[in-house]
Every structure is written in structure tokens, then in C-alpha cells.
Design a protein around this motif. Structure first.
Motif, short mmCIF file in Angstrom:
data_model
loop_
_atom_site.label_atom_id
_atom_site.label_comp_id
_atom_site.label_asym_id
_atom_site.label_seq_id
_atom_site.Cartn_x
_atom_site.Cartn_y
_atom_site.Cartn_z
N GLU A 14 0.87 -1.18 0.00
CA GLU A 14 0.00 0.00 0.00
C GLU A 14 0.89 1.22 0.00
O GLU A 14 2.05 1.18 0.45
CB GLU A 14 -0.91 0.01 1.23
N THR A 15 0.39 2.34 -0.53
CA THR A 15 1.20 3.55 -0.61
C THR A 15 0.42 4.75 -0.10
O THR A 15 -0.82 4.78 -0.15
CB THR A 15 1.68 3.80 -2.06
N ARG A 16 1.18 5.72 0.39
CA ARG A 16 0.56 6.93 0.94
C ARG A 16 1.45 8.12 0.68
O ARG A 16 2.67 8.05 0.82
CB ARG A 16 0.37 6.74 2.46
N MET A 60 -0.43 5.82 8.36
CA MET A 60 -1.07 4.98 7.35
C MET A 60 -2.12 4.04 7.93
O MET A 60 -2.84 3.38 7.18
CB MET A 60 0.00 4.16 6.60
N ARG A 114 6.28 9.65 -1.34
CA ARG A 114 5.32 8.57 -1.11
C ARG A 114 6.03 7.42 -0.41
O ARG A 114 7.15 7.05 -0.76
CB ARG A 114 4.71 8.06 -2.41
#
Length: 442
Positions: A125-127, A169, A436
Motif C-alpha cells: 500500500e502507498t501513501r 497509514m 510517497r
């Protein structure tokens, strides 16, 4: 009396024939594995050691590095580790303690060409975790994986605490917004090109277009500016701390990397340009894990491997990326191979001992930006950037098969990828100014 007993037992140990034979074997293997065949033959002959003696790669370097570290530790026990650093108010307790790796390093000399033998790269997952005011040009994790720093064309450096990024996150974070940026530093006059962390102390260095290398102590909440500065003669493209922390290597617009003693700031230039045929700026410098070697990636397309003690060039891989620039290069953990990336859109794995091309990772176009190719923390996968499709491309490191292509989620392709050295997480940043963070899904 105790001292003389110790000396006696030491002499007795040194006279033990087995130890002599082992030391001689390591010396012969070290010389042979570094292609110093004439010297290896001479030592083998003088000590009656088989020239083809088996020894783990770089075992001698590893043992010497450990011995020097213990000796230094004994000398400095109870004393500040170096006159360069202030011992007060360290931010993170245990900074510099490296966790055990998740798996042992991969053996790249094994040949795997079987279809379907590739591993799957886990979903991440990325943020979006922060944004600079201008292009985010570079990023680096601390050796213990607890911190992340990014440098920008806006001349600022942001320091993140990785645990706070992870808290940010979490889907059910209830304690209000988490601020993962724990420090912001401003002291450069031009864009920042590279960052590195001291291996033991809470100190970062940055190299920039303003011809300086700056030292920042991130243990102090109020310190925004550098506490030491090295003034170079050229644009500083890349910086790397020696694993001892006593030296800094700088890749610049000068064709030979500059080596600095961090306590005296004395600069060493190892070679004459004409002697090794260098013709181009140094885009990246990186040390091997013990500091016994370092590697340079140059604008002239060459990858060069240098002796970490004498700073002499021991291997030149000319045209490693054809007529295009070599833009990144880094050692595997076992120091036997170098992973390089070039503007010919190829990522390559080279054997240090022979200079032989071992593997080639194809399918990510990068011709414009100074993008990296990096291993994940276990060295089972290689990551790089496909500029036209704005994707992050992942290969199985052993089979060289492309196993994933993910949208980068940046506006325009990211210009830098950096993987955590300790866990399944990496960072991307680029022209859209954003940083990111990517982490493996639970």
C-alpha cells in the motif's frame, strides 16, 4: 603479571600452525578473488598454500573490519565516539543498532532460468506522506531503518520517523493527525543531490549543487542548520559515509571521487585522470558493507570499483551502459556483485571479482531522470522506474523476470526510489514534489 600471561597465551596462539595456515589461506583467497593473481601465486608459493584454496568471499576483509571495530570500541569505550560529534541529547536511544536481516543474502551465482521459478513480489500500500516546495530529488533510509530523509531542489531536507509514517497509514488512527516529519533543515543555497546517515551517530550528510557537503545533527530539536561544512570545488552529486563513520566519499563533477577525513577534512585524490581513462562526472558513489571497496557510476557510462583502503581503481567496466550515463551503482550485501542502472534503460548485475555481466533486468525505460535501481531488503527483488508509463517495475533478482508493474501514483514519473535496508518498505519521490511511502500489506 597478568599482562605477561596474556602475552604468553597470545604468542602460543599465534604459533599454532592451524591459525597460520588459516590466515595464509584467507590472504591467498582475498588476492585471488580480487584478480591480483600474481600476488596470490607469490604468497601461495611462499606459504605452501594451495592457490585454489576455498574461503568465503571477502572473509579476510570482513574479519579485519570486525577486528578494527572491536579495537576502536575498546579504545573509545566511555568516550565520545569522535571529536566530530556531540554526545549530548541523542534523539533516538539505540540509534545505529541494526536488526537481524529477514533472510540471508541471495546467491546470485546460482543459475535459474526455469519458467515459473520467479517469486511473487508482495502487494504494497502507498501513501503521500509529505511534499517539498520544489522537486524532491533524493531520499535515504538510516542504516537501522528507523529514519528516512529526503532532499529537494527547494534546498530543504526533511527527516521522517518511519514508525510515525506507519501510524499515519493506519486506517483507524484515532489520536488526530500524525506528523511524520520530525525535523526540517535549511542550510544549502542550491538543490540537494544526495543524503547519507552516519552509521553510529545521529548525524546526516547532504551533498548539493552549491559545492558543499553539510553535516546535520538530528538529535537536537532546535538545530535547523549544519554544524559542519566541507567546501568542495565542484557540484557534489553523491555522498557516502564509510561504514566506520570516519570518512566521507563524494562523487562530484570532477571525474575522480573525493575522499574526506571527517575529523580533519583532509581531501584525498586517489588517481590521475589520465591513468585510468576517466571522462565524466561521478553520478553515484557507494561503499561495500565492510568499506573494503567502493563503486562509482559515471557519466562516461563506466562502473568502476575502487579499493577502500588505497582508493586505487581495481576494476573498470567501461561502457557498462554503452554510450549513455551510468546513474546508480551499489554492492550486494556479500560484496560479490554490483547492481547498476543506466540511461540505456538497462539494469545490470556485475560480478566484482571478474567484471562479468551476470544478469540483465529489461523492461523499464529510463533515459531522462537520474533514477536508481535498488534491491529490496532481502535482495530477492530489484526495483526501478519506467518513465514513459510512470510505473514502478519489479524483477525477480535471480531469474531476472519482470514480476510486477505498479502505477507510481506520482504526477509524472518519480525520479528516485530507495528501499528500506531492514523491512519490506520503500520510498519514491520526484518532480511532483511529493514523497510517497510504500509498505507491504499485512
Amino acid at each position: 603479571m597478568e599482562s605477561s600471561n596474556n602475552n604468553g597465551s597470545l604468542e602460543q596462539t599465534l604459533q599454532d600452525g592451524n591459525l597460520y595456515r588459516q590466515v595464509n589461506a584467507f590472504i591467498v583467497a582475498h588476492l585471488r578473488d580480487n584478480n591480483l593473481n600474481q600476488a596470490a601465486s607469490a604468497v601461495a608459493s611462499a606459504t605452501m598454500t594451495p592457490l585454489n584454496v576455498e574461503a568465503p568471499p571477502n572473509k579476510l576483509l570482513e574479519l579485519v573490519a570486525k577486528g578494527l571495530a572491536v579495537e576502536k570500541d575498546e579504545m573509545l569505550r566511555g568516550v565520545s565516539s569522535s571529536p566530530l560529534f556531540d554526545s549530548g541529547a541523542a534523539i533516538p536511544a539505540r540509534y545505529g543498532s541494526i536488526p537481524e536481516p529477514r533472510v540471508v543474502a541471495v546467491d546470485f551465482s546460482a543459475v535459474h532460468d526455469i519458467k515459473g521459478a520467479s517469486k511473487s513480489f508482495p502487494k504494497h500500500e502507498t501513501r503521500h506522506v509529505s511534499e517539498h516546495k520544489n522537486v524532491a530529488r533524493c531520499a535515504r533510509f538510516s542504516p537501522d531503518g528507523r529514519f528516512l530523509a529526503t532532499g529537494s531542489a527547494d534546498t530543504s531536507i526533511k527527516l521522517f520517523e518511519v514508525i510515525k509514517i506507519k501510524q499515519m497509514m493506519l486506517p483507524d488512527a484515532k489520536d488526530g493527525p500524525v506528523r511524520p516529519v520530525v525535523r526540517t533543515f535549511y542550510d544549502h543555497l542550491q538543490p540537494i543531490n544526495d543524503i547519507d546517515f552516519h552509521p553510529q551517530n545521529t548525524v546526516m550528510i547532504t551533498g548539493a549543487k552549491d559545492h558543499t557537503i553539510k553535516f546535520f545533527d538530528f538529535s537536537k530539536a532546535v538545530a535547523k542548520r549544519a554544524f559542519r561544512v566541507i567546501q568542495d570545488t565542484h557540484n557534489v552529486r553523491s555522498v557516502a559515509f564509510h561504514p566506520s563513520g570516519d570518512f566521507v566519499l563524494a562523487g562530484t563533477d570532477h571525474p575522480i571521487a573525493h575522499l574526506y577525513d571527517v575529523n580533519t577534512f583532509q581531501c584525498y585524490l586517489s588517481a590521475k585522470i589520465q591513468d585510468i581513462g576517466v571522462d565524466g562526472s561521478v553520478n553515484q558513489v557507494r561503499y561495500s558493507s565492510t568499506g573494503g571497496m567502493y563503486v562509482t557510476a559515471s557519466k562516461d557510462g563506466a562502473i568502476r570499483i575502487w579499493d577502500g583502503v588505497t582508493a586505487s581503481c581495481v576494476r573498470s567496466i567501461l561502457g557498462a551502459h554503452g554510450a549513455t550515463e551510468a546513474i546508480s551503482a551499489n554492492f550486494t550485501k556479500d560484496q560479490r556483485f554490483v547492481l547498476s542502472c543506466g540511461k540505456d534503460s538497462l539494469v545490470k548485475l556485475w560480478e566484482v571479482g571478474t567484471g562479468r555481466l551476470v544478469k540483465q533486468y529489461v523492461g523499464a525505460t529510463h533515459t531522462q531522470l537520474r533514477c536508481q535501481a535498488v534491491f529490496n531488503d532481502t535482495e530477492e527483488f530489484v526495483l526501478s522506474i519506467d518513465e514513459p508509463n510512470n510505473e514502478i517495475v519489479i524483477w525477480d533478482a535471480i531469474t531476472a523476470e519482470k514480476v510486477a508493474k505498479w502505477p507510481s501514483n506520482h504526477i509524472g514519473a518519480p525520479r528516485w526510489l530507495e528501499h528500506s535496508p531492514t523491512e519490506a518498505a520503500f520510498v519514491s519521490c520526484g518532480n511532483d514534489r511529493s514523497v510517497r511511502f510504500w509498505k507491504e500489506l499485512p
